[in-house]
Design an enzyme around this catalytic site. Structure first.
Site, PDB file in Angstrom:
ATOM      1  N   ASN A   1       0.830  -1.204   0.000  1.00 31.79           N
ATOM      2  CA  ASN A   1       0.000   0.000   0.000  1.00 31.79           C
ATOM      3  C   ASN A   1       0.864   1.255   0.000  1.00 31.79           C
ATOM      4  OD1 ASN A   1      -2.089  -1.799   0.161  1.00 31.79           O
ATOM      5  ND2 ASN A   1      -2.386  -1.555   2.372  1.00 31.79           N
TER       6      ASN A   1
ATOM      7  N   ASP B   1      -0.439   4.243   1.208  1.00 27.17           N
ATOM      8  CA  ASP B   1      -1.259   5.213   1.965  1.00 27.17           C
ATOM      9  C   ASP B   1      -0.665   5.634   3.311  1.00 27.17           C
ATOM     10  OD1 ASP B   1      -3.538   2.442   2.573  1.00 27.17           O
ATOM     11  OD2 ASP B   1      -1.743   3.023   3.681  1.00 27.17           O
TER      12      ASP B   1
ATOM     13  N   HIS C   1       5.763  -0.513  -2.763  1.00 23.75           N
ATOM     14  CA  HIS C   1       5.278   0.214  -3.948  1.00 23.75           C
ATOM     15  C   HIS C   1       5.289   1.721  -3.769  1.00 23.75           C
ATOM     16  CE1 HIS C   1       3.013  -3.672  -5.291  1.00 23.75           C
ATOM     17  NE2 HIS C   1       4.298  -3.699  -5.595  1.00 23.75           N
TER      18      HIS C   1
ATOM     19  N   CYS D   1      15.739  15.406 -12.231  1.00 25.86           N
ATOM     20  CA  CYS D   1      16.851  15.585 -11.256  1.00 25.86           C
ATOM     21  C   CYS D   1      16.557  14.903  -9.933  1.00 25.86           C
ATOM     22  CB  CYS D   1      17.081  17.086 -11.036  1.00 25.86           C
ATOM     23  SG  CYS D   1      15.752  17.877 -10.092  1.00 25.86           S
TER      24      CYS D   1
ATOM     25  N   SER E   1      -4.728  -9.739  -2.939  1.00 24.72           N
ATOM     26  CA  SER E   1      -5.115 -10.781  -3.905  1.00 24.72           C
ATOM     27  C   SER E   1      -3.896 -11.626  -4.263  1.00 24.72           C
ATOM     28  CB  SER E   1      -5.693 -10.126  -5.165  1.00 24.72           C
ATOM     29  OG  SER E   1      -4.779  -9.142  -5.654  1.00 24.72           O
TER      30      SER E   1
ATOM     31  N   ASN F   1      -8.503 -12.600   4.764  1.00 23.20           N
ATOM     32  CA  ASN F   1      -9.052 -12.017   3.549  1.00 23.20           C
ATOM     33  C   ASN F   1     -10.562 -12.239   3.547  1.00 23.20           C
ATOM     34  OD1 ASN F   1      -9.670 -11.343   0.821  1.00 23.20           O
ATOM     35  ND2 ASN F   1      -7.538 -11.738   0.268  1.00 23.20           N
TER      36      ASN F   1
ATOM     37  N   GLU G   1     -12.104 -13.212   1.006  1.00 20.68           N
ATOM     38  CA  GLU G   1     -12.403 -14.378   0.150  1.00 20.68           C
ATOM     39  C   GLU G   1     -11.106 -15.116  -0.153  1.00 20.68           C
ATOM     40  OE1 GLU G   1     -14.081 -12.227  -3.136  1.00 20.68           O
ATOM     41  OE2 GLU G   1     -12.137 -11.478  -3.798  1.00 20.68           O
TER      42      GLU G   1
ATOM     43  N   ALA H   1     -10.432  -7.718   7.971  1.00 23.65           N
ATOM     44  CA  ALA H   1      -9.187  -7.574   8.749  1.00 23.65           C
ATOM     45  C   ALA H   1      -9.420  -6.732   9.996  1.00 23.65           C
ATOM     46  CB  ALA H   1      -8.117  -6.931   7.872  1.00 23.65           C
TER      47      ALA H   1
HETATM   48  C1  BV8 Z   1       8.070  -5.143 -12.147  1.00 22.34           C
HETATM   49  C2  BV8 Z   1       1.134   1.433  -7.913  1.00 22.34           C
HETATM   50  C3  BV8 Z   1      10.225  -5.576 -12.983  1.00 22.34           C
HETATM   51  C4  BV8 Z   1       0.794   2.535  -7.118  1.00 22.34           C
HETATM   52  C5  BV8 Z   1       0.847  -0.880  -8.228  1.00 22.34           C
HETATM   53  C6  BV8 Z   1       3.439  -7.164 -18.146  1.00 22.34           C
HETATM   54  C7  BV8 Z   1       4.147  -5.980 -18.311  1.00 22.34           C
HETATM   55  C8  BV8 Z   1       4.891  -5.407 -17.257  1.00 22.34           C
HETATM   56  C9  BV8 Z   1       4.920  -6.034 -16.025  1.00 22.34           C
HETATM   57  C10 BV8 Z   1       4.192  -7.190 -15.882  1.00 22.34           C
HETATM   58  C11 BV8 Z   1       3.471  -7.782 -16.901  1.00 22.34           C
HETATM   59  N1  BV8 Z   1       2.888  -8.918 -16.419  1.00 22.34           N
HETATM   60  C12 BV8 Z   1       3.206  -9.065 -15.119  1.00 22.34           C
HETATM   61  C13 BV8 Z   1       4.011  -8.045 -14.797  1.00 22.34           C
HETATM   62  C14 BV8 Z   1       4.578  -7.778 -13.506  1.00 22.34           C
HETATM   63  C15 BV8 Z   1       3.656  -6.774 -12.847  1.00 22.34           C
HETATM   64  C16 BV8 Z   1       2.509  -7.544 -12.238  1.00 22.34           C
HETATM   65  O1  BV8 Z   1       2.700  -8.244 -11.267  1.00 22.34           O
HETATM   66  N2  BV8 Z   1       1.296  -7.407 -12.827  1.00 22.34           N
HETATM   67  C17 BV8 Z   1       0.164  -8.143 -12.290  1.00 22.34           C
HETATM   68  C18 BV8 Z   1      -1.086  -7.247 -12.314  1.00 22.34           C
HETATM   69  C19 BV8 Z   1      -0.006  -9.408 -13.128  1.00 22.34           C
HETATM   70  N3  BV8 Z   1       4.465  -6.148 -11.823  1.00 22.34           N
HETATM   71  C20 BV8 Z   1       5.134  -5.024 -12.116  1.00 22.34           C
HETATM   72  O2  BV8 Z   1       5.064  -4.408 -13.161  1.00 22.34           O
HETATM   73  C21 BV8 Z   1       6.052  -4.561 -10.991  1.00 22.34           C
HETATM   74  N4  BV8 Z   1       7.335  -4.224 -11.519  1.00 22.34           N
HETATM   75  O3  BV8 Z   1       7.693  -6.254 -12.414  1.00 22.34           O
HETATM   76  O4  BV8 Z   1       9.318  -4.658 -12.428  1.00 22.34           O
HETATM   77  C22 BV8 Z   1      10.259  -5.179 -14.390  1.00 22.34           C
HETATM   78  C23 BV8 Z   1      10.951  -4.018 -14.699  1.00 22.34           C
HETATM   79  C24 BV8 Z   1      11.003  -3.635 -16.028  1.00 22.34           C
HETATM   80  C25 BV8 Z   1      10.338  -4.395 -17.019  1.00 22.34           C
HETATM   81  C26 BV8 Z   1       9.599  -5.541 -16.670  1.00 22.34           C
HETATM   82  C27 BV8 Z   1       9.547  -5.927 -15.349  1.00 22.34           C
HETATM   83  C28 BV8 Z   1       5.461  -3.312 -10.346  1.00 22.34           C
HETATM   84  C29 BV8 Z   1       4.195  -3.691  -9.619  1.00 22.34           C
HETATM   85  C30 BV8 Z   1       3.657  -2.473  -8.851  1.00 22.34           C
HETATM   86  C31 BV8 Z   1       2.543  -1.882  -9.643  1.00 22.34           C
HETATM   87  N5  BV8 Z   1       1.969  -0.794  -8.885  1.00 22.34           N
HETATM   88  N6  BV8 Z   1       0.375   0.187  -7.660  1.00 22.34           N
HETATM   89  C32 BV8 Z   1      -0.649   2.822  -7.217  1.00 22.34           C
HETATM   90  O5  BV8 Z   1      -1.075   3.561  -8.110  1.00 22.34           O
HETATM   91  O6  BV8 Z   1      -1.317   2.278  -6.323  1.00 22.34           O
HETATM   92  S1  BV8 Z   1       0.042  -2.369  -8.119  1.00 22.34           S
HETATM   93  C33 BV8 Z   1      -1.307  -2.344  -7.097  1.00 22.34           C
HETATM   94  O7  BV8 Z   1      -1.592  -3.733  -6.849  1.00 22.34           O
HETATM   95  C34 BV8 Z   1      -1.106  -1.747  -5.715  1.00 22.34           C
HETATM   96  O8  BV8 Z   1       0.219  -1.397  -5.422  1.00 22.34           O
HETATM   97  C35 BV8 Z   1      -1.525  -2.875  -4.797  1.00 22.34           C
HETATM   98  O9  BV8 Z   1      -0.905  -2.791  -3.598  1.00 22.34           O
HETATM   99  C36 BV8 Z   1      -1.084  -4.034  -5.581  1.00 22.34           C
HETATM  100  C37 BV8 Z   1      -1.597  -5.359  -5.146  1.00 22.34           C
HETATM  101  O10 BV8 Z   1      -3.009  -5.301  -5.077  1.00 22.34           O
HETATM  102  P1  BV8 Z   1      -3.669  -5.704  -3.650  1.00 22.34           P
HETATM  103  O11 BV8 Z   1      -3.052  -4.865  -2.604  1.00 22.34           O
HETATM  104  O12 BV8 Z   1      -3.597  -7.170  -3.477  1.00 22.34           O
HETATM  105  O13 BV8 Z   1      -5.146  -5.193  -3.843  1.00 22.34           O
HETATM  106  P2  BV8 Z   1      -6.340  -5.983  -4.563  1.00 22.34           P
HETATM  107  O14 BV8 Z   1      -7.440  -5.000  -4.763  1.00 22.34           O
HETATM  108  O15 BV8 Z   1      -5.795  -6.760  -5.722  1.00 22.34           O
HETATM  109  O16 BV8 Z   1      -6.801  -7.059  -3.474  1.00 22.34           O
HETATM  110  C38 BV8 Z   1      -7.369  -6.612  -2.262  1.00 22.34           C
HETATM  111  C39 BV8 Z   1      -7.664  -7.865  -1.454  1.00 22.34           C
HETATM  112  O17 BV8 Z   1      -8.155  -7.473  -0.174  1.00 22.34           O
HETATM  113  C40 BV8 Z   1      -8.726  -8.751  -2.087  1.00 22.34           C
HETATM  114  O18 BV8 Z   1      -8.269 -10.099  -2.047  1.00 22.34           O
HETATM  115  C41 BV8 Z   1      -9.964  -8.557  -1.186  1.00 22.34           C
HETATM  116  O19 BV8 Z   1     -10.710  -9.755  -1.071  1.00 22.34           O
HETATM  117  C42 BV8 Z   1      -9.311  -8.226   0.135  1.00 22.34           C
HETATM  118  N7  BV8 Z   1     -10.121  -7.374   1.028  1.00 22.34           N
HETATM  119  C43 BV8 Z   1     -10.932  -6.345   0.682  1.00 22.34           C
HETATM  120  N8  BV8 Z   1     -11.445  -5.784   1.806  1.00 22.34           N
HETATM  121  C44 BV8 Z   1     -10.938  -6.489   2.871  1.00 22.34           C
HETATM  122  C45 BV8 Z   1     -10.093  -7.503   2.382  1.00 22.34           C
HETATM  123  N9  BV8 Z   1      -9.448  -8.365   3.187  1.00 22.34           N
HETATM  124  C46 BV8 Z   1      -9.639  -8.229   4.522  1.00 22.34           C
HETATM  125  N10 BV8 Z   1     -10.429  -7.287   5.072  1.00 22.34           N
HETATM  126  C47 BV8 Z   1     -11.103  -6.401   4.282  1.00 22.34           C
HETATM  127  N11 BV8 Z   1     -11.893  -5.470   4.849  1.00 22.34           N
HETATM  128 ZN    ZN Z   2      14.206  18.571 -11.464  1.00 21.57          ZN
END
Ligand code: BV8
Ligand code: ZN
Length: 254
Positions: free
Chosen positions: A102, A104, A119, A130, A188, A212, A214, A230
């Site tokens: 996160n 936040d 992240h 710069c 997730s 979680n 689910e 949570a």
């Molecule tokens: C990288 C940014 C090396 C800030 C985020 C194709 C092209 C390029 C890359 C890729 C590709 N295919 C795969 C990749 C790798 C990619 C990736 O993993 N993609 C996924 C989607 C398949 N990763 C990257 O690109 C990473 N960098 O690989 O670099 C590289 C370098 C150069 C060239 C190639 C590779 C960078 C990843 C970071 C991306 N930035 N956010 C912003 O704007 O927020 S990702 C985003 O997803 C957030 O950061 C978040 O934290 C993250 C994970 O999501 P979750 O936190 O799990 O949230 P989600 O909604 O999915 O799930 C919430 C869960 O909570 C659910 O399960 C729900 O049931 C549960 N829940 C809900 N309420 C509750 C609860 N549980 C309990 N209590 C509750 N009340």
């Molecule tokens: Zn600058």
């Protein structure tokens, strides 16, 4: 009615080092929308269109509009009972580490002292040319804020295709490798390389506890899964462990 079975209660009570690996779900009860799932922000918007560097260069105004909206939500949000319970674990254990996906800052606001932000952090910004850091003041004044050097200013978050901050990633990975109990809270588990740290903990012999709403990608490797909010489950686990440690006379300070 206690939540923890005997095995899980023991595993946590005797642990030396605890890690909480968190995702957007831990902040959901603070009113910060998650990414995927039924009301996730990425149902409407495509991450590729917004959370990536090319999109930013092509249309900085649009990307900044999205991040200013999210900055406002984060600024107006409070940490919730899940963040608080994670912070309270520091009174029961000498080694408690948070590894969060996160951006936040809510774990620190709740009092967690050891936090690795894989992240980035939406409360920070920097110049792409710069690297000069900027607070939000200048951001709010322009639709695509620029640095004194003329470079575009961006939010200090990790976009798709970008490397994670090395110091944060290595810090998190070391904590995952050396812990006894590894909580996976509200994620997730599909974003890499962040999610790989869950498998580092598993392969290093940690007891994996998932919390979680689910099933997730992680459920199949969790030793124990608690389905629910949570903000309800973590305070209950904290209270049961506190009682158990009081009984055995090993509470650090309350
Ligand atoms: C990288 C940014 C090396 C800030 C985020 C194709 C092209 C390029 C890359 C890729 C590709 N295919 C795969 C990749 C790798 C990619 C990736 O993993 N993609 C996924 C989607 C398949 N990763 C990257 O690109 C990473 N960098 O690989 O670099 C590289 C370098 C150069 C060239 C190639 C590779 C960078 C990843 C970071 C991306 N930035 N956010 C912003 O704007 O927020 S990702 C985003 O997803 C957030 O950061 C978040 O934290 C993250 C994970 O999501 P979750 O936190 O799990 O949230 P989600 O909604 O999915 O799930 C919430 C869960 O909570 C659910 O399960 C729900 O049931 C549960 N829940 C809900 N309420 C509750 C609860 N549980 C309990 N209590 C509750 N009340
Ligand atoms: Zn600058």
């Amino acid at each position: 009615m206690s939540l923890l079975d005997r095995v899980t209660l023991n595993k946590i009570s005797i642990a030396e080092s605890i890690v909480f690996f968190t995702g957007a779900g831990v902040s959901a009860e603070s009113g910060i929308p998650t990414f995927r799932g039924k009301d996730g922000i990425w149902n409407k918007l495509k991450p590729e269109e917004l959370a990536n560097f090319d999109a930013f260069l092509k249309n900085p105004e649009m990307v900044w509009e999205w991040y200013k909206h999210r900055k406002k939500i984060v600024h107006e949000s409070q940490s919730n009972s899940a963040h608080k319970a994670i912070s309270d674990f520091q009174t029961l254990f000498s080694s408690v580490t948070v590894i969060t996906q996160n951006i936040d800052n809510l774990h620190r606001r709740a009092g967690s002292r050891k936090v690795f932000e894989l992240h980035g952090n939406i409360e920070r910004n920097y110049c792409i040319k710069c690297k000069a850091p900027y607070n939000d003041e200048i951001i709010l004044k322009a639709s695509a804020p620029r640095c004194k050097c003329g470079g575009l200013i961006r939010p200090d978050v990790v976009w798709f295709g970008e490397y994670l901050p090395q110091d944060q990633f290595i810090g998190g990975e070391n904590a995952a490798r050396n812990c006894d109990v590894f909580f996976v809270v509200g994620t997730s588990g599909i974003v890499y390389p962040a999610a790989s740290q869950i498998f580092v903990a598993k392969d290093s012999g940690a007891f994996i506890i998932e919390i979680n709403l689910e099933e997730s990608e992680i459920s199949r490797i969790a030793d124990k899964s608690y389905l629910g909010k949570a903000g309800e489950i973590l305070p209950q686990i904290y209270e049961e462990i506190k009682m158990e440690k009081r009984k055995s006379g090993s509470v650090l300070n309350s």
